[in-house]
Design a protein around this motif. Structure first.
Motif, PDB file in Angstrom:
ATOM      1  N   VAL A 162      -0.111 -58.021  21.071  1.00  0.00           N
ATOM      2  CA  VAL A 162      -0.043 -58.886  22.265  1.00  0.00           C
ATOM      3  C   VAL A 162      -1.304 -58.621  23.087  1.00  0.00           C
ATOM      4  O   VAL A 162      -1.782 -57.471  23.147  1.00  0.00           O
ATOM      5  CB  VAL A 162       1.234 -58.570  23.092  1.00  0.00           C
ATOM      6  CG1 VAL A 162       1.258 -59.340  24.410  1.00  0.00           C
ATOM      7  CG2 VAL A 162       2.485 -58.888  22.273  1.00  0.00           C
TER       8      VAL A 162
ATOM      9  N   ASN B  93       1.606 -44.128  20.077  1.00  0.00           N
ATOM     10  CA  ASN B  93       1.864 -45.478  20.592  1.00  0.00           C
ATOM     11  C   ASN B  93       3.328 -45.584  21.032  1.00  0.00           C
ATOM     12  O   ASN B  93       4.153 -46.252  20.410  1.00  0.00           O
ATOM     13  CB  ASN B  93       1.516 -46.509  19.515  1.00  0.00           C
ATOM     14  CG  ASN B  93       1.469 -47.926  20.057  1.00  0.00           C
ATOM     15  OD1 ASN B  93       1.875 -48.166  21.195  1.00  0.00           O
ATOM     16  ND2 ASN B  93       0.981 -48.854  19.255  1.00  0.00           N
TER      17      ASN B  93
ATOM     18  N   GLY C 277       6.007 -59.493  22.826  1.00  0.00           N
ATOM     19  CA  GLY C 277       6.075 -58.728  21.574  1.00  0.00           C
ATOM     20  C   GLY C 277       7.480 -58.721  21.001  1.00  0.00           C
ATOM     21  O   GLY C 277       7.678 -58.952  19.795  1.00  0.00           O
ATOM     22  N   SER C 278       8.476 -58.494  21.849  1.00  0.00           N
ATOM     23  CA  SER C 278       9.835 -58.411  21.307  1.00  0.00           C
ATOM     24  C   SER C 278      10.292 -59.772  20.797  1.00  0.00           C
ATOM     25  O   SER C 278      10.993 -59.852  19.786  1.00  0.00           O
ATOM     26  CB  SER C 278      10.816 -57.833  22.324  1.00  0.00           C
ATOM     27  OG  SER C 278      10.656 -58.430  23.555  1.00  0.00           O
TER      28      SER C 278
HETATM   29  C1  LIG Z   1       3.322 -52.806  21.505  1.00  0.00           C
HETATM   30  C2  LIG Z   1       3.230 -54.227  22.029  1.00  0.00           C
HETATM   31  C3  LIG Z   1       3.237 -55.206  20.842  1.00  0.00           C
HETATM   32  C4  LIG Z   1       4.442 -54.519  22.910  1.00  0.00           C
HETATM   33  O1  LIG Z   1       4.433 -55.884  23.261  1.00  0.00           O
HETATM   34  P1  LIG Z   1       4.993 -56.369  24.664  1.00  0.00           P
HETATM   35  O2  LIG Z   1       4.954 -57.848  24.699  1.00  0.00           O
HETATM   36  O3  LIG Z   1       4.288 -55.656  25.733  1.00  0.00           O
HETATM   37  O4  LIG Z   1       6.501 -55.846  24.569  1.00  0.00           O
HETATM   38  P2  LIG Z   1       7.774 -56.421  25.347  1.00  0.00           P
HETATM   39  O5  LIG Z   1       7.373 -56.896  26.702  1.00  0.00           O
HETATM   40  O6  LIG Z   1       8.456 -57.391  24.468  1.00  0.00           O
HETATM   41  O7  LIG Z   1       8.638 -55.089  25.491  1.00  0.00           O
HETATM   42  C5  LIG Z   1       9.960 -55.006  25.045  1.00  0.00           C
HETATM   43  C6  LIG Z   1      10.490 -53.635  25.314  1.00  0.00           C
HETATM   44  O8  LIG Z   1       9.777 -52.673  24.528  1.00  0.00           O
HETATM   45  C7  LIG Z   1       9.582 -51.470  25.300  1.00  0.00           C
HETATM   46  N1  LIG Z   1       8.155 -51.323  25.623  1.00  0.00           N
HETATM   47  C8  LIG Z   1       7.149 -52.172  25.325  1.00  0.00           C
HETATM   48  N2  LIG Z   1       5.950 -51.668  25.743  1.00  0.00           N
HETATM   49  C9  LIG Z   1       6.236 -50.474  26.318  1.00  0.00           C
HETATM   50  C10 LIG Z   1       5.427 -49.469  26.946  1.00  0.00           C
HETATM   51  N3  LIG Z   1       4.089 -49.595  27.034  1.00  0.00           N
HETATM   52  N4  LIG Z   1       6.046 -48.373  27.420  1.00  0.00           N
HETATM   53  C11 LIG Z   1       7.372 -48.213  27.311  1.00  0.00           C
HETATM   54  N5  LIG Z   1       8.200 -49.141  26.748  1.00  0.00           N
HETATM   55  C12 LIG Z   1       7.634 -50.244  26.241  1.00  0.00           C
HETATM   56  C13 LIG Z   1      10.386 -51.670  26.569  1.00  0.00           C
HETATM   57  O9  LIG Z   1      11.712 -51.273  26.300  1.00  0.00           O
HETATM   58  C14 LIG Z   1      10.309 -53.173  26.746  1.00  0.00           C
HETATM   59  O10 LIG Z   1      11.336 -53.704  27.551  1.00  0.00           O
HETATM   60  P3  LIG Z   1      11.153 -53.719  29.158  1.00  0.00           P
HETATM   61  O11 LIG Z   1       9.775 -54.224  29.459  1.00  0.00           O
HETATM   62  O12 LIG Z   1      12.245 -54.646  29.595  1.00  0.00           O
HETATM   63  O13 LIG Z   1      11.339 -52.297  29.599  1.00  0.00           O
HETATM   64  C15 LIG Z   1       1.952 -54.420  22.900  1.00  0.00           C
HETATM   65  O14 LIG Z   1       1.932 -53.426  23.881  1.00  0.00           O
HETATM   66  C16 LIG Z   1       0.672 -54.374  22.095  1.00  0.00           C
HETATM   67  O15 LIG Z   1       0.251 -55.380  21.527  1.00  0.00           O
HETATM   68  N6  LIG Z   1       0.039 -53.186  22.051  1.00  0.00           N
HETATM   69  C17 LIG Z   1      -1.246 -53.035  21.314  1.00  0.00           C
HETATM   70  C18 LIG Z   1      -1.083 -53.313  19.834  1.00  0.00           C
HETATM   71  C19 LIG Z   1       0.025 -52.481  19.245  1.00  0.00           C
HETATM   72  O16 LIG Z   1       0.196 -51.327  19.612  1.00  0.00           O
HETATM   73  N7  LIG Z   1       0.766 -53.097  18.304  1.00  0.00           N
HETATM   74  C20 LIG Z   1       1.809 -52.401  17.592  1.00  0.00           C
HETATM   75  C21 LIG Z   1       1.221 -51.695  16.426  1.00  0.00           C
HETATM   76  S1  LIG Z   1       2.450 -50.844  15.462  1.00  0.00           S
END
Ligand SMILES: CC(C)(COP(=O)(O)OP(=O)(O)OC[C@H]1O[C@@H](n2cnc3c(N)ncnc32)[C@H](O)[C@@H]1OP(=O)(O)O)[C@@H](O)C(=O)NCCC(=O)NCCS
Length: 170
Positions: free
Chosen positions: A93, A131, A103-104
């Protein structure tokens, strides 16, 4: 499918198209995405386009709002004949759109396809141990840790561990 938070109610999840390569390249070169994954930060549009040609996951989707690519996710079904009940997922994301449900929703869409269109039993992934945000997301969607890959990758000048995770559909 709509995304979760109200400001993203008009966002859509749709199939990835070759014309998305430039926007996806920009997303994959973002510092937060590079930090959380094994992406290399300086890939050109041309390199990405070439990778996209050879890499053809069974489900390849993006989240988009008003023409802006917010996130990308894909599901690859294993090619080995004995492992065709398994698939692996990837999700990213944009750095400036984290914690908005994107992401979710992308991973939920992949799981829906895995469960209801492809009939997978096992969906797996590998995530860097540091992560913690991604691990939290996967755990909320039913993935469980399956161990530790020690010194799995070399990032930011050091070796880092990774965690294999899987969600088994009973
Ligand atoms: C990891 C990633 C995909 C999460 O996407 P996102 O859209 O931010 O996630 P969501 O908003 O759907 O989060 C859903 C839930 O996941 C958990 N979560 C997501 N990011 C989090 C964080 N940084 N810290 C703690 N909990 C987290 C929480 O429970 C969250 O729910 P909440 O916001 O209601 O508390 C995004 O941070 C990203 O792209 N990071 C860089 C690339 C990466 O790491 N990809 C995964 C490789 S394995």
């Amino acid at each position: 499918m709509s995304l979760m938070t109200p400001e993203y109610s008009h966002a859509v999840i749709r199939a990835f198209e070759p014309s998305d390569v430039p926007a996806l390249t920009q997303l994959l070169n973002m510092p937060g995405v590079v930090a959380g994954t094994l992406q290399q930060p300086f890939r050109s549009f041309a390199e990405r386009a070439k990778l996209a040609e050879y890499f053809s996951p069974q489900v390849n989707i993006i989240a988009e709002l008003d023409g802006v690519l917010l996130g990308h996710a894909c599901l690859n079904v294993a090619s080995d004949i004995s492992c065709r009940h398994s698939g692996s997922v990837d999700v990213v994301v944009r750095d400036d759109h984290w914690r908005m449900g994107i992401g979710s929703n992308l991973v939920r869409t992949l799981l829906d396809q895995a469960d209801n269109s492809i009939g997978l039993r096992r969906v797996e992934l590998t995530v860097l141990a540091e992560n913690t945000g991604a691990i939290a997301l996967y755990e909320t969607l039913g993935f469980q840790r399956e161990g530790v890959f020690h010194d799995y990758a070399f990032k930011a000048g050091r070796f880092v561990d990774a965690i294999p995770m899987a969600r088994i559909k009973m």
